[in-house]
Design an enzyme around this catalytic site. Sequence first.
Site, PDB file in Angstrom:
ATOM      1  N   HIS A  53       0.827  -1.231  -0.177  1.00 48.50           N
ATOM      2  CA  HIS A  53       0.025   0.121  -0.020  1.00 48.50           C
ATOM      3  C   HIS A  53       0.772   1.240   0.035  1.00 48.50           C
ATOM      4  O   HIS A  53       1.933   0.991   0.292  1.00 48.50           O
ATOM      5  CB  HIS A  53      -0.927   0.088   1.287  1.00 48.50           C
ATOM      6  N   GLU A  55       1.047   3.895   2.002  1.00 47.09           N
ATOM      7  CA  GLU A  55       1.639   4.154   3.305  1.00 47.09           C
ATOM      8  C   GLU A  55       2.852   3.156   3.657  1.00 47.09           C
ATOM      9  O   GLU A  55       3.722   3.645   4.175  1.00 47.09           O
ATOM     10  CB  GLU A  55       0.681   4.226   4.386  1.00 47.09           C
ATOM     11  N   CYS A  83      -6.002   2.081   5.767  1.00 50.81           N
ATOM     12  CA  CYS A  83      -6.709   0.995   6.136  1.00 50.81           C
ATOM     13  C   CYS A  83      -5.777   0.608   7.419  1.00 50.81           C
ATOM     14  O   CYS A  83      -5.059   1.040   7.966  1.00 50.81           O
ATOM     15  CB  CYS A  83      -6.782   0.013   5.103  1.00 50.81           C
ATOM     16  N   CYS A  86      -2.385  -0.172   7.157  1.00 50.41           N
ATOM     17  CA  CYS A  86      -1.367   0.786   7.007  1.00 50.41           C
ATOM     18  C   CYS A  86      -1.333   1.453   8.479  1.00 50.41           C
ATOM     19  O   CYS A  86      -0.215   1.914   8.961  1.00 50.41           O
ATOM     20  CB  CYS A  86      -1.937   1.749   6.043  1.00 50.41           C
TER      21      CYS A  86
END
Length: 163
Positions: A53, A55, A83, A86
């Site tokens: 992801h 992040e 999410c 993260c």
Amino acid sequence: MYRDEFMKQAIALSAQALQEPGTEPFGAVVVKDGQVVGEGFNHSVAHFDPTSHGEVEAIRDACRRLRTVDLTGCELYTSCEPCALCVAAMRIAGIGRLYYAASLAQSGEAFAGVPATARHPIDVEALRAEAGAPLAARGMPAEQKMEQEAVAVLAAWAAGRRG
């Protein structure tokens, strides 16, 4: 302290997904002492890595650049509310402050109608509910096996660091 330039950079990273196959429009930057020390965007499909992801990639980049796993004193700017995966990565790394642009509800609305074959979907609400629950209450069947052998390795590692 929030600065527009860092949020603009996170959003610009997310926009790269419009041109790069196997990416999704989530970008992030890690900032320390007013300088960008890490950046990333979602490469999950491109890298065959469901943890890639924006992040997480920004945290990985910052840790490599700074040669540390402790990002205490850093802030994270991201194009979308993170999410649970993260957020956990941010907490583990010591990120002290988060700034985000779109909310998860807004991203859900934007992605409405996109088929699962076109992106790697995550049920964000289910992930949130499950992430903080004790292992026995999570939706994944799990069994503990060979704990004595594993604990022996952990204890040996710890003993070598106690002095």
